[in-house]
Design a protein around this motif. Sequence first.
Motif, PDB file in Angstrom:
ATOM      1  N   GLU A 136       0.831  -1.206   0.000  1.00 16.67           N
ATOM      2  CA  GLU A 136       0.000   0.000   0.000  1.00 16.67           C
ATOM      3  C   GLU A 136       0.861   1.250   0.000  1.00 16.67           C
ATOM      4  O   GLU A 136       2.003   1.244   0.436  1.00 16.67           O
ATOM      5  N   LEU A 137       0.279   2.316  -0.511  1.00 12.06           N
ATOM      6  CA  LEU A 137       0.857   3.658  -0.428  1.00 12.06           C
ATOM      7  C   LEU A 137      -0.008   4.411   0.571  1.00 12.06           C
ATOM      8  O   LEU A 137      -1.229   4.435   0.429  1.00 12.06           O
ATOM      9  N   ARG A 138       0.626   5.018   1.571  1.00 15.29           N
ATOM     10  CA  ARG A 138      -0.190   5.695   2.581  1.00 15.29           C
ATOM     11  C   ARG A 138       0.495   6.952   3.100  1.00 15.29           C
ATOM     12  O   ARG A 138       1.723   7.060   3.099  1.00 15.29           O
ATOM     13  N   ALA A 139      -0.340   7.867   3.546  1.00 16.75           N
ATOM     14  CA  ALA A 139       0.148   9.088   4.173  1.00 16.75           C
ATOM     15  C   ALA A 139       0.466   8.791   5.631  1.00 16.75           C
ATOM     16  O   ALA A 139      -0.270   8.077   6.301  1.00 16.75           O
ATOM     17  N   GLU A 140       1.563   9.331   6.099  1.00 20.38           N
ATOM     18  CA  GLU A 140       1.922   9.263   7.517  1.00 20.38           C
ATOM     19  C   GLU A 140       2.135  10.690   7.972  1.00 20.38           C
ATOM     20  O   GLU A 140       3.211  11.241   7.795  1.00 20.38           O
ATOM     21  N   VAL A 160       4.626  10.547   2.794  1.00 18.54           N
ATOM     22  CA  VAL A 160       3.992   9.384   2.175  1.00 18.54           C
ATOM     23  C   VAL A 160       5.005   8.250   2.190  1.00 18.54           C
ATOM     24  O   VAL A 160       6.194   8.464   1.940  1.00 18.54           O
ATOM     25  N   PRO A 191       1.007  13.888   0.788  1.00 17.11           N
ATOM     26  CA  PRO A 191      -0.299  13.218   0.752  1.00 17.11           C
ATOM     27  C   PRO A 191      -1.212  13.720  -0.375  1.00 17.11           C
ATOM     28  O   PRO A 191      -1.969  12.932  -0.938  1.00 17.11           O
ATOM     29  N   LEU A 215      -0.920  11.705  -3.667  1.00 19.21           N
ATOM     30  CA  LEU A 215      -1.308  10.294  -3.747  1.00 19.21           C
ATOM     31  C   LEU A 215      -2.195   9.973  -4.951  1.00 19.21           C
ATOM     32  O   LEU A 215      -1.994   8.936  -5.591  1.00 19.21           O
TER      33      LEU A 215
END
Length: 114
Positions: free
Chosen positions: A75-79, A84, A101, A104
């Motif tokens: 997965e690609l996710r924002a933190e 990202v 983010p 994305l």
Amino acid sequence: MTRFRLPAAVSVAAAVAFIGGLPIAAEGGPYPLVLLVPLMVGMWAWRAGTDADADGLHVRALLGSRDITWPQIDELRAEGPRRVVAALLDGTVVPLTAVRPTDLPRLAATANHS
């Protein structure tokens, strides 16, 4: 190919800091080392970034780079508000340099064209 880069303001700030450090460095002794910080920041701003294409991601930092294929990514996710990451199937988390983010959707569109 979609390219993500750091804002040009980072390079400008590094150049200003380098110029501002010249009088200190001119004092001699250990003071020329002061110039290493803005020099490294400038090199990082020039080199760092993330490229995405049909094959996957190419992530570059100051001293290294890494190629990641789309099948390796879980997965690609924002933190947080400014970061990202790509979570890989092996459990590794790779920060995506210069990807925000808000980027994305563009990154996902590149992944879907593979």
